[in-house]
Design a protein around this motif. Structure first.
Motif, PDB file in Angstrom:
ATOM      1  N   LYS A 116     -12.491   7.274  -8.244  1.00 25.08           N
ATOM      2  CA  LYS A 116     -11.465   6.173  -7.734  1.00 25.08           C
ATOM      3  C   LYS A 116     -11.538   4.959  -8.586  1.00 25.08           C
ATOM      4  CE  LYS A 116     -10.062   5.884  -3.366  1.00 25.08           C
ATOM      5  NZ  LYS A 116     -10.333   5.445  -1.831  1.00 25.08           N
ATOM      6  N   PHE A 117     -12.965   4.619  -8.583  1.00 22.02           N
ATOM      7  CA  PHE A 117     -13.010   3.201  -9.171  1.00 22.02           C
ATOM      8  C   PHE A 117     -13.259   3.016 -10.652  1.00 22.02           C
ATOM      9  CE2 PHE A 117     -14.105   2.548  -4.690  1.00 22.02           C
ATOM     10  CZ  PHE A 117     -13.185   1.388  -4.391  1.00 22.02           C
ATOM     11  N   ALA A 118     -13.684   4.199 -11.223  1.00 21.31           N
ATOM     12  CA  ALA A 118     -13.493   4.313 -12.806  1.00 21.31           C
ATOM     13  C   ALA A 118     -12.181   4.706 -13.198  1.00 21.31           C
ATOM     14  CB  ALA A 118     -14.685   5.505 -13.263  1.00 21.31           C
ATOM     15  N   ASN A 119     -11.260   5.100 -12.098  1.00 20.32           N
ATOM     16  CA  ASN A 119      -9.768   5.414 -12.724  1.00 20.32           C
ATOM     17  C   ASN A 119      -9.956   6.369 -13.669  1.00 20.32           C
ATOM     18  OD1 ASN A 119      -8.469   3.255 -10.872  1.00 20.32           O
ATOM     19  ND2 ASN A 119      -9.843   2.082 -12.218  1.00 20.32           N
ATOM     20  N   ASP A 120     -10.760   7.381 -13.337  1.00 21.20           N
ATOM     21  CA  ASP A 120     -10.730   8.776 -14.376  1.00 21.20           C
ATOM     22  C   ASP A 120     -11.169   9.829 -13.509  1.00 21.20           C
ATOM     23  OD1 ASP A 120     -11.458  10.631 -16.114  1.00 21.20           O
ATOM     24  OD2 ASP A 120     -12.815   9.184 -17.282  1.00 21.20           O
ATOM     25  N   ASP A 121     -10.000  10.671 -13.334  1.00 17.52           N
ATOM     26  CA  ASP A 121     -10.199  12.186 -12.456  1.00 17.52           C
ATOM     27  C   ASP A 121     -11.084  13.145 -13.395  1.00 17.52           C
ATOM     28  OD1 ASP A 121      -8.791  11.147 -10.326  1.00 17.52           O
ATOM     29  OD2 ASP A 121      -7.021  11.892 -11.074  1.00 17.52           O
ATOM     30  N   LEU A 122     -11.364  12.798 -14.719  1.00 22.72           N
ATOM     31  CA  LEU A 122     -11.993  13.824 -15.352  1.00 22.72           C
ATOM     32  C   LEU A 122     -13.810  13.560 -15.057  1.00 22.72           C
ATOM     33  CD1 LEU A 122     -10.066  13.827 -18.596  1.00 22.72           C
ATOM     34  CD2 LEU A 122      -9.858  15.268 -16.568  1.00 22.72           C
ATOM     35  N   ILE A 123     -14.156  12.581 -14.484  1.00 16.63           N
ATOM     36  CA  ILE A 123     -15.573  12.431 -14.396  1.00 16.63           C
ATOM     37  C   ILE A 123     -16.065  13.477 -13.317  1.00 16.63           C
ATOM     38  CG2 ILE A 123     -17.251  10.906 -13.177  1.00 16.63           C
ATOM     39  CD1 ILE A 123     -15.590   8.412 -14.143  1.00 16.63           C
ATOM     40  N   THR A 124     -17.343  13.979 -13.812  1.00 14.45           N
ATOM     41  CA  THR A 124     -17.805  15.252 -13.048  1.00 14.45           C
ATOM     42  C   THR A 124     -19.107  14.927 -12.387  1.00 14.45           C
ATOM     43  OG1 THR A 124     -18.997  15.893 -15.120  1.00 14.45           O
ATOM     44  CG2 THR A 124     -16.807  16.957 -14.601  1.00 14.45           C
ATOM     45  N   VAL A 125     -19.746  13.582 -12.662  1.00 13.76           N
ATOM     46  CA  VAL A 125     -20.925  13.214 -11.980  1.00 13.76           C
ATOM     47  C   VAL A 125     -20.920  11.948 -11.379  1.00 13.76           C
ATOM     48  CG1 VAL A 125     -23.568  12.793 -12.131  1.00 13.76           C
ATOM     49  CG2 VAL A 125     -22.305  14.797 -13.442  1.00 13.76           C
ATOM     50  N   ALA A 126     -20.939  11.600 -10.099  1.00 12.66           N
ATOM     51  CA  ALA A 126     -21.284  10.140  -9.577  1.00 12.66           C
ATOM     52  C   ALA A 126     -22.169   9.298 -10.358  1.00 12.66           C
ATOM     53  CB  ALA A 126     -21.746  10.406  -8.241  1.00 12.66           C
ATOM     54  N   ARG A 127     -21.707   8.035 -10.698  1.00  8.89           N
ATOM     55  CA  ARG A 127     -22.529   7.186 -11.346  1.00  8.89           C
ATOM     56  C   ARG A 127     -21.989   5.776 -11.209  1.00  8.89           C
ATOM     57  NH1 ARG A 127     -19.071   5.147 -15.146  1.00  8.89           N
ATOM     58  NH2 ARG A 127     -17.242   6.399 -16.021  1.00  8.89           N
ATOM     59  N   ARG A 128     -22.649   4.899 -11.589  1.00  9.62           N
ATOM     60  CA  ARG A 128     -22.406   3.319 -11.423  1.00  9.62           C
ATOM     61  C   ARG A 128     -21.186   3.039 -12.487  1.00  9.62           C
ATOM     62  NH1 ARG A 128     -26.728  -0.764 -10.771  1.00  9.62           N
ATOM     63  NH2 ARG A 128     -28.364   0.233  -9.563  1.00  9.62           N
ATOM     64  N   VAL A 129     -20.164   2.383 -12.054  1.00  5.34           N
ATOM     65  CA  VAL A 129     -18.874   2.046 -12.732  1.00  5.34           C
ATOM     66  C   VAL A 129     -18.856   0.675 -13.373  1.00  5.34           C
ATOM     67  CG1 VAL A 129     -16.393   1.905 -12.628  1.00  5.34           C
ATOM     68  CG2 VAL A 129     -17.647   3.724 -11.446  1.00  5.34           C
ATOM     69  N   LYS A 130     -18.740   0.503 -14.629  1.00  3.93           N
ATOM     70  CA  LYS A 130     -18.553  -0.815 -15.253  1.00  3.93           C
ATOM     71  C   LYS A 130     -17.363  -1.606 -14.703  1.00  3.93           C
ATOM     72  CE  LYS A 130     -21.183   0.447 -19.183  1.00  3.93           C
ATOM     73  NZ  LYS A 130     -21.263   0.691 -20.791  1.00  3.93           N
ATOM     74  N   SER A 131     -17.445  -2.590 -14.672  1.00  2.30           N
ATOM     75  CA  SER A 131     -16.449  -3.558 -14.149  1.00  2.30           C
ATOM     76  C   SER A 131     -15.164  -3.369 -15.146  1.00  2.30           C
ATOM     77  CB  SER A 131     -16.644  -5.129 -14.134  1.00  2.30           C
ATOM     78  OG  SER A 131     -17.652  -5.302 -13.150  1.00  2.30           O
ATOM     79  N   THR A 132     -15.472  -2.966 -16.602  1.00  2.43           N
ATOM     80  CA  THR A 132     -14.120  -2.823 -17.245  1.00  2.43           C
ATOM     81  C   THR A 132     -13.462  -1.794 -17.257  1.00  2.43           C
ATOM     82  OG1 THR A 132     -15.749  -1.904 -18.736  1.00  2.43           O
ATOM     83  CG2 THR A 132     -15.231  -4.276 -19.084  1.00  2.43           C
ATOM     84  N   GLU A 133     -14.031  -0.753 -16.527  1.00  5.83           N
ATOM     85  CA  GLU A 133     -13.287   0.465 -15.988  1.00  5.83           C
ATOM     86  C   GLU A 133     -12.301   0.283 -14.909  1.00  5.83           C
ATOM     87  OE1 GLU A 133     -15.923   4.198 -16.741  1.00  5.83           O
ATOM     88  OE2 GLU A 133     -17.146   2.807 -15.974  1.00  5.83           O
ATOM     89  N   MET A 134     -12.701  -0.806 -13.967  1.00  9.67           N
ATOM     90  CA  MET A 134     -11.660  -0.865 -13.002  1.00  9.67           C
ATOM     91  C   MET A 134     -10.668  -1.792 -13.201  1.00  9.67           C
ATOM     92  SD  MET A 134     -14.656  -1.821 -10.075  1.00  9.67           S
ATOM     93  CE  MET A 134     -15.928  -2.758 -10.879  1.00  9.67           C
ATOM     94  N   LYS A 135      -9.503  -1.549 -12.184  1.00  7.50           N
ATOM     95  CA  LYS A 135      -8.297  -2.387 -12.443  1.00  7.50           C
ATOM     96  C   LYS A 135      -8.736  -3.883 -11.773  1.00  7.50           C
ATOM     97  CE  LYS A 135      -5.528   1.615 -11.582  1.00  7.50           C
ATOM     98  NZ  LYS A 135      -4.722   2.343 -10.310  1.00  7.50           N
ATOM     99  N   PRO A 136      -7.953  -4.658 -12.184  1.00  6.21           N
ATOM    100  CA  PRO A 136      -8.045  -6.302 -11.677  1.00  6.21           C
ATOM    101  C   PRO A 136      -8.287  -6.412 -10.140  1.00  6.21           C
ATOM    102  CG  PRO A 136      -6.451  -6.059 -13.221  1.00  6.21           C
ATOM    103  CD  PRO A 136      -6.579  -4.754 -12.941  1.00  6.21           C
ATOM    104  N   PHE A 137      -7.523  -5.735  -9.451  1.00  5.16           N
ATOM    105  CA  PHE A 137      -7.535  -5.621  -8.027  1.00  5.16           C
ATOM    106  C   PHE A 137      -8.881  -5.163  -7.626  1.00  5.16           C
ATOM    107  CE2 PHE A 137      -7.075  -3.740  -3.791  1.00  5.16           C
ATOM    108  CZ  PHE A 137      -6.168  -4.542  -3.254  1.00  5.16           C
ATOM    109  N   GLN A 138      -9.295  -3.969  -7.981  1.00  2.00           N
ATOM    110  CA  GLN A 138     -10.634  -3.389  -7.919  1.00  2.00           C
ATOM    111  C   GLN A 138     -11.817  -4.168  -8.281  1.00  2.00           C
ATOM    112  OE1 GLN A 138     -10.081   0.008 -10.219  1.00  2.00           O
ATOM    113  NE2 GLN A 138      -9.744   1.364  -8.275  1.00  2.00           N
ATOM    114  N   ARG A 139     -11.659  -5.146  -9.369  1.00  2.00           N
ATOM    115  CA  ARG A 139     -12.954  -6.087  -9.793  1.00  2.00           C
ATOM    116  C   ARG A 139     -12.843  -7.213  -8.791  1.00  2.00           C
ATOM    117  NH1 ARG A 139     -10.998  -5.026 -15.287  1.00  2.00           N
ATOM    118  NH2 ARG A 139      -9.869  -6.997 -15.181  1.00  2.00           N
TER     119      ARG A 139
END
Length: 196
Positions: A116-139
């Motif tokens: 949800k926060f990486a905005n990528d449905d293809l991710i297969t493993v939970a991980r930290r998300v960089k701010s640059t991957e988030m939408k402005p609202f999420q940041r």
């Protein structure tokens, strides 16, 4: 004590509306946290540091109490007292405090939250998300978590699992018991202090 004191940020409803972020203020209002973002109380940094230096917190299933002493004055806080001080509701909301345990439970679905926060449905493993991957609202929501809900210094370009979970709670409109979360955050802060 070498630690710095983090000041909360004021979030003005008008500014959010002017910048297309009125939905964010609606999430804050849903939790009834408006007071946290309006107040600008005088902060006594030395007293705050002394409070944390002398702080002990005991948390059990029946009781949560923070005790300290500042300038010879004994202070005892529980979640009900914090509710009054903060001007936020004490409710039956979520109060788990999970730092970086990427473990699935009733309320925490790490992989779903990562996607949800990486905005990528293809991710297969939970991980930290960089701010640059988030939408402005999420940041901006992440910024609020780090400044007003569970304040911290350190890496701001990466979201911790705890940030994720509370951001997710806000987005899906699940109530959070902020006073109890803050008591657990106090426990974490003093545990870090004791290991430095």
């Amino acid at each position: 004590m070498k630690k710095r004191v983090i000041r909360s940020k004021i979030v003005r409803e008008r500014w959010l509306k002017d910048n297309g972020l009125e939905a964010l203020f609606a999430l804050i209002k849903r939790q009834k946290w408006e007071n946290l973002f309006k107040r600008r109380e005088l902060m006594h940094v030395a007293a705050c540091k002394e409070f944390y230096k002398n702080l002990t917190v005991s948390i059990s299933k029946k009781k949560e109490v923070a005790r300290s002493c500042v300038s010879g004055v004994k202070i005892e806080l529980n979640w009900m007292i914090l509710t009054g001080i903060l001007g936020v509701p004490g409710n039956n909301g979520i109060c788990e405090y999970i730092k970086d345990i990427w473990k699935e439970s009733t309320y925490y679905k790490p992989l779903e939250i990562t996607k949800k926060f990486a905005n990528d449905d293809l991710i297969t493993v939970a991980r930290r998300v960089k701010s640059t991957e988030m939408k402005p609202f999420q940041r901006f929501l992440q910024f609020i978590m780090m400044k007003n809900v569970a304040p911290r210094f350190g890496k701001r370009d990466t979201t911790r699992f705890m940030d994720f979970t509370y951001m997710d709670h806000l987005l899906i409109r699940r109530l959070v018991n902020l006073p109890r979360v803050m008591l657990r955050h106090m426990t974490y802060v003093i545990s870090v202090e004791n290991h430095e």
